[in-house]
Design a protein around this motif. Structure first.
Motif, mmCIF file in Angstrom:
data_model
loop_
_atom_site.group_PDB
_atom_site.id
_atom_site.type_symbol
_atom_site.label_atom_id
_atom_site.label_comp_id
_atom_site.label_asym_id
_atom_site.label_seq_id
_atom_site.Cartn_x
_atom_site.Cartn_y
_atom_site.Cartn_z
ATOM 1 N N GLY A 18 0.802 -1.220 0.000
ATOM 2 C CA GLY A 18 0.000 0.000 0.000
ATOM 3 C C GLY A 18 0.829 1.262 0.000
ATOM 4 O O GLY A 18 0.306 2.342 -0.299
ATOM 5 N N GLU A 19 2.117 1.165 0.346
ATOM 6 C CA GLU A 19 2.973 2.352 0.278
ATOM 7 C C GLU A 19 3.080 2.804 -1.178
ATOM 8 O O GLU A 19 3.231 1.983 -2.087
ATOM 9 N N ILE A 20 3.004 4.103 -1.393
ATOM 10 C CA ILE A 20 2.928 4.653 -2.749
ATOM 11 C C ILE A 20 4.274 5.222 -3.174
ATOM 12 O O ILE A 20 4.901 5.998 -2.445
ATOM 13 N N LYS A 26 2.140 1.300 -6.305
ATOM 14 C CA LYS A 26 2.017 0.863 -4.919
ATOM 15 C C LYS A 26 2.785 -0.437 -4.705
ATOM 16 O O LYS A 26 2.905 -1.266 -5.615
#
Length: 264
Positions: A18-20, A26
């Protein structure tokens, strides 16, 4: 932002999914997990690990592993890749030596913070640490069915540096990497609180100076991870050069990591 996973007996366990990245992609969920040690697993945690993890990488020293051995579950591949060759007070967790460190620096918060910065600097200058992290990245380059989970003891320093390297390679903005690193403080708050309470009990009073020293020795500070990155940049000229010369990753392998762990 990473996701705190609902395990019962594993501290500081997070999915980087989920980190962009800076270009809007992502990190895939369920592929990259960091945590603290796992010496005593509940039945529910055993099942969760078996269902979601292909590989566990243990960054602890031999002594740490002897003090708190971990159960190896069927169907999961285990690797021991010690990042520091021997005990390193403040980084490894080996009882007596950590108590001696606390005793020496308990009333010296500035020196405690400087000591931890020096520990991060030493990892960033260590050819041994480079080779060990390079072995870890060889594992990440394989296409595993489920997640790769890596851990040290608290899941803060050695595991935190590994997470920061992965995030940087995948293109997560540096500010986000620092924020993610600092989130260990949310999940390890009980550790420094317990030590502070023991000190208060022994001295018969609350001591804010001691509490500050304990926070620096057992917590995550922005200066620590910035010291790591800054030392790498100073030695290699850039993080990209460190990736190629320190971690021995080719540009093609960097692209493979992005294909494996990023999604649009």
């Amino acid at each position: 932002m990473s996701v705190k996973l609902p395990y019962e007996t594993i501290r500081n366990i997070r999915d980087l999914g989920g980190e962009i990245t800076g270009d809007g992609r992502k990190i895939r969920s369920g592929r990259l997990i960091r945590s603290g040690q796992m010496p005593e697993l509940s039945e529910a945690d055993r099942k969760s690990l078996s269902d979601s993890v292909s590989v566990v990488v243990d960054f602890r020293t031999d002594m740490e592993r002897e003090l708190k051995p971990e159960e190896e579950l069927p169907g999961i591949e285990y690797h021991h890749i010690s990042i520091v060759g021997s005990f390193t007070a403040g980084i490894s967790r080996e009882g007596k030596s950590d108590k001696e460190l606390l005793g020496a620096l308990l009333m010296k918060p500035a020196e405690a913070k400087a000591y931890m910065c020096k520990m991060y600097q030493s990892i960033a200058l260590s050819d041994y640490a480079y080779s060990q992290y390079a072995s870890f990245f060889r594992i990440l380059l394989e296409d595993h069915e489920k997640a790769v989970l890596w851990h040290c003891t608290a899941g803060k320093d050695r595991a935190g540096a590994a997470a920061a390297m992965i995030e940087e390679i995948l293109g997560i903005p540096r500010q986000v990497i620092v924020e993610e690193y600092l989130r260990s403080n949310q999940y390890l708050v009980g550790e420094d609180r317990m030590v502070t309470e023991l000190v208060n009990k022994e001295t018969g009073m609350e001591n804010p100076v001691a509490a500050e020293s304990i926070r620096y020795l057992l917590g995550a500070e922005q200066e620590y991870i910035e010291t790591f990155f800054g030392t790498v940049d100073e030695r290699f000229g850039s993080f990209e050069a460190f990736v190629h010369e320190g971690l021995r990753l080719t540009e093609a392998e960097v692209e493979t990591l992005k294909k494996l762990y990023l999604t649009d």
